[in-house]
Design an enzyme around this catalytic site. Structure first.
Site, mmCIF file in Angstrom:
data_model
loop_
_atom_site.group_PDB
_atom_site.id
_atom_site.type_symbol
_atom_site.label_atom_id
_atom_site.label_comp_id
_atom_site.label_asym_id
_atom_site.label_seq_id
_atom_site.Cartn_x
_atom_site.Cartn_y
_atom_site.Cartn_z
ATOM 1 N N GLU A 392 9.267 -5.136 6.706
ATOM 2 C CA GLU A 392 10.195 -3.805 6.986
ATOM 3 C C GLU A 392 10.058 -3.381 8.444
ATOM 4 O O GLU A 392 10.989 -2.697 8.999
ATOM 5 C CB GLU A 392 9.810 -2.657 6.003
ATOM 6 N N HIS A 421 -2.615 -23.973 -7.733
ATOM 7 C CA HIS A 421 -2.059 -24.514 -8.894
ATOM 8 C C HIS A 421 -0.646 -24.226 -9.475
ATOM 9 O O HIS A 421 -0.343 -24.087 -10.359
ATOM 10 C CB HIS A 421 -3.197 -24.117 -10.274
ATOM 11 N N LYS A 526 20.497 2.087 0.065
ATOM 12 C CA LYS A 526 20.712 3.327 -0.812
ATOM 13 C C LYS A 526 22.122 3.822 -1.061
ATOM 14 O O LYS A 526 22.583 4.172 -2.212
ATOM 15 C CB LYS A 526 19.957 4.350 -0.103
HETATM 16 O O1 LIG Z 1 8.080 7.932 0.596
HETATM 17 P P1 LIG Z 1 9.479 8.019 0.551
HETATM 18 O O2 LIG Z 1 10.338 8.770 1.488
HETATM 19 O O3 LIG Z 1 9.872 8.311 -0.988
HETATM 20 O O4 LIG Z 1 10.142 6.524 0.723
HETATM 21 C C1 LIG Z 1 9.704 5.403 -0.014
HETATM 22 C C2 LIG Z 1 10.295 4.188 0.816
HETATM 23 O O5 LIG Z 1 11.506 4.340 0.763
HETATM 24 C C3 LIG Z 1 12.251 3.297 1.640
HETATM 25 O O6 LIG Z 1 12.308 2.024 1.011
HETATM 26 C C4 LIG Z 1 11.664 3.125 3.092
HETATM 27 O O7 LIG Z 1 12.258 1.967 3.492
HETATM 28 C C5 LIG Z 1 10.015 2.738 2.831
HETATM 29 O O8 LIG Z 1 9.468 2.697 4.025
HETATM 30 C C6 LIG Z 1 9.530 3.831 2.154
HETATM 31 O O9 LIG Z 1 7.960 3.574 1.906
#
Ligand SMILES: O=P(O)(O)OC[C@H]1O[C@H](O)[C@H](O)[C@@H](O)[C@@H]1O
Length: 613
Positions: A392, A421, A526
């Site tokens: 990431e 394995h 998202k």
């Molecule tokens: O901690 P939050 O704001 O819920 O985000 C949770 C995750 O969301 C996304 O996937 C980001 O790319 C991550 O870097 C992050 O850890």
């Protein structure tokens, strides 16, 4: 010449073996031989073809041709390049990566530039320019390095609050309102990505066999997965501390997990707010919810700590402390590693050595994958943790100058010897598209617990033999590897390894000129998920309207798509309906041909025979 001490004795001096002229490995110095693509290629080409001089291998000199096999020269290289941190008991062996002297010389200015960038980052520069943020996870274990006293105080106060809260929970000074146990016995962590991967890795690595509170995780919006965790808690839900972790406070999966858990609490007649804890940015949606609903506690996340580098914040420290782990030792290990990783002499900086090896092995463009192989069950989740930290951070479309680079470094692996394995067969003989990082843990069992399962041989000897046998077998077939060695898995060594890789990622990102601290690609996913749900709502509205007619009006897919004003989405509409039907929320009648084109959809009761009369 300083000897490499076999025994590990804590002292602060660094052992530095005498420098040898490192050996040039590639038979054709600094040319990247293009390996034959197939047996047919082998028969066709009398000698391997290699890129014309125009190919950009100015820094790439990785030896796909046979690497050094002379044991004496290998031993010299091993000794010459072995990095040892005496106080941590940590070794880094890069001798099985074939970088050459010319590569080192060409990389030196890039490395010095990277060191400078890291120095400015730690001083509080806006090292995440796309989000206009500082990058401060190093300050979490060295608050005195914070750019101002306000941040320093925030870090120190939060750590103290974490320790006090954990102690109050473990000692039952704070207890659940209606638990037969009279104390909290379970932790249910609700979070995803960086809000869960670190805590999961550390729990697997360091949780004692009988922790004061046993932890489990909800890290997805899978209803069956959530049901499984809640079912496993059973009546212990009454003595469960629910920690909801989300830096943004708005991640859909985490919010869904919270709503599902709160529903379970209601159905069990329990008051969630008396057992809920929030770890999130101040004034986030989650923070405000926790405050308004009067949850048990709230802990801050800072905007200058990214999810994938948050293990040394409340995200990782609170769950760890509640499991009885020494979190100050974890911080100390990380701080010691940070100190070593500020060294501007490459061979004396373990993070620089790692990042340089990554650059060599993957051409600085991710041309080879990083296989992470800890030979220790408790480090099973290290590769999954590194997948987010590395991929990431480094998997970016554009560099800092706006050039499209599609950068990255792929990480996978589980544990040895188990993976021998599973897929090591391909690593040994198959496509050569990887380099391996072995994680070696010298201590097999606590003192006094070991025994010989055959004369002179213990179970741990087999594990040790499997690691080194695999390393040798891979190298014999020109497969490169790195080995990180620690004495044992402790809070201090885990903290040090986390810090090692956080810094290596930072240095490598500087080498390839990308922002390691934002994640634009995740937002795209998202948004797309939101569009699917919006379309589903339109499909439901159309089906509801049709189901209100007498008789019920079954609709063909193309009719539904037209009424949703989304004919181009007919395939997604079919998938939405298929999913709804599988969950008894819509009915599908298919024509005899069974094609999606013959599908008729309706809600509620309907005479199927009439549909196809
Ligand atoms: O901690 P939050 O704001 O819920 O985000 C949770 C995750 O969301 C996304 O996937 C980001 O790319 C991550 O870097 C992050 O850890």
């Amino acid at each position: 010449m300083a000897s490499i001490s076999g025994a590990f004795s804590p002292s602060s001096t660094l052992l530095r073996p005498r420098r040898h002229q490192s050996v040039v490995f590639s038979a054709f110095p600094f040319r990247r031989l293009r390996p034959p693509q197939s047996i047919a290629d082998l028969s066709r080409s009398s000698s391997p073809s290699y890129p014309s001089s125009s190919t950009n291998n100015s820094l790439k000199s990785g030896p796909v041709c046979p690497v050094e096999k002379d044991p004496k020269k290998l031993w010299d290289r091993y000794v010459d390049w072995l990095y040892q941190h005496k106080e941590l008991g940590l070794f880094l062996d890069v001798s099985r990566i074939g970088f050459t002297d010319e590569f080192l010389e060409k990389m030196e200015p890039k490395m010095q530039k990277a060191f400078q960038a890291m120095k400015e980052l730690e001083k509080g520069a806006i090292a995440n320019p796309d989000e206009k943020r500082m990058v401060g996870h190093y300050w979490l274990r060295s608050p005195h390095l914070s750019p101002n006293t306000y941040l320093k105080d925030q870090i120190e106060k939060t750590l103290d609050k974490i320790c006090e809260f954990a102690e109050a929970i473990i000692s039952a000074k704070i207890k659940p309102p209606s638990s037969p146990a009279g104390r909290f016995t379970q932790i249910l962590s609700v979070g995803i990505g960086g809000s869960s991967l670190g805590p999961q890795f550390v729990a697997e690595a360091l949780a004692p066999d009988n922790p004061p509170l046993k932890i489990r995780f909800i890290d997805n919006t899978d209803p069956a997965g959530i049901d499984h965790q809640i079912a496993q808690l059973g009546p212990e839900l009454a003595s469960t501390l629910v920690i909801v972790i989300s830096k943004s406070g708005g991640t859909p999966e985490t919010r869904n997990g919270l709503l599902e858990v709160q529903k379970a609490f209601r159905e069990a007649g329990l008051n969630f707010s008396k057992q809920g804890v929030a770890i999130t940015q101040e004034n986030s949606l989650l923070d405000n919810t926790a405050r308004i609903e009067g949850w048990l506690a709230r802990f801050p996340m800072f905007d200058w700590v990214g999810g994938r580098t948050s293990e040394m914040s409340a995200v990782g420290l609170l769950p760890a402390a509640l499991q009885g782990m020494d979190i100050r030792e974890m911080l100390a290990g990380a701080a010691l590693m940070d100190e070593a990783a500020r060294n501007t002499v490459v061979r004396e900086n373990p993070a620089a050595l790692l990042s340089m090896c990554w650059y060599w092995a993957s051409d600085g463009v991710g041309s080879k994958d990083m296989v992470v192989l800890p030979y220790k069950d408790s480090l099973l989740l290290f590769s999954r943790y590194l997948q987010q930290l590395v991929m990431e951070s480094l998997g970016k479309e554009f560099d800092l100058d706006g050039n499209r680079v599609n950068q990255g470094l792929t990480v996978y692996g589980n544990k040895g010897s188990t993976d021998q394995h599973a897929y090591i067969q391909q690593l040994r003989e198959g496509v050569h598209n990887f380099f391996v990082t072995f994680i070696e843990v010298l201590r097999d069992r606590p003192p006094g617990h070991d025994w010989e399962l055959e004369p002179g041989v213990t179970c741990g000897d087999y594990l040790f033999g499997m690691l080194h046998g695999t390393r040798s077998a891979l190298y014999a077939n020109d497969r490169e590897s790195i080995t990180v060695t620690v004495q044992e898995v402790t809070p201090r060594s885990v903290g040090a390894m986390i810090a090692l890789y956080e810094r290596a990622v930072g240095i490598y990102a500087a080498l390839i000129n990308i922002n390691a601290y934002h994640q634009p690609g995740v937002e795209a996913g998202k948004r797309a998920a939101g569009e699917v749900l919006a379309l589903q709502k339109r499909v439901l509205a159309v089906l509801n309207e049709a189901s209100c007619k007498e008789p019920v009006e079954p609709l063909m897919l193309d009719e539904i798509a037209d009424r949703c004003h989304a004919p181009e989405e007919i395939e997604m509409i079919y998938k939405i309906i298929q999913h709804m039907a599988a969950n008894d929320r819509a009915l599908i009648a298919e024509g005899s041909c069974g094609s999606p084109r013959s599908v008729k959809v309706f809600l509620g009761e309907c005479n199927v025979d009439e549909m196809y009369a």
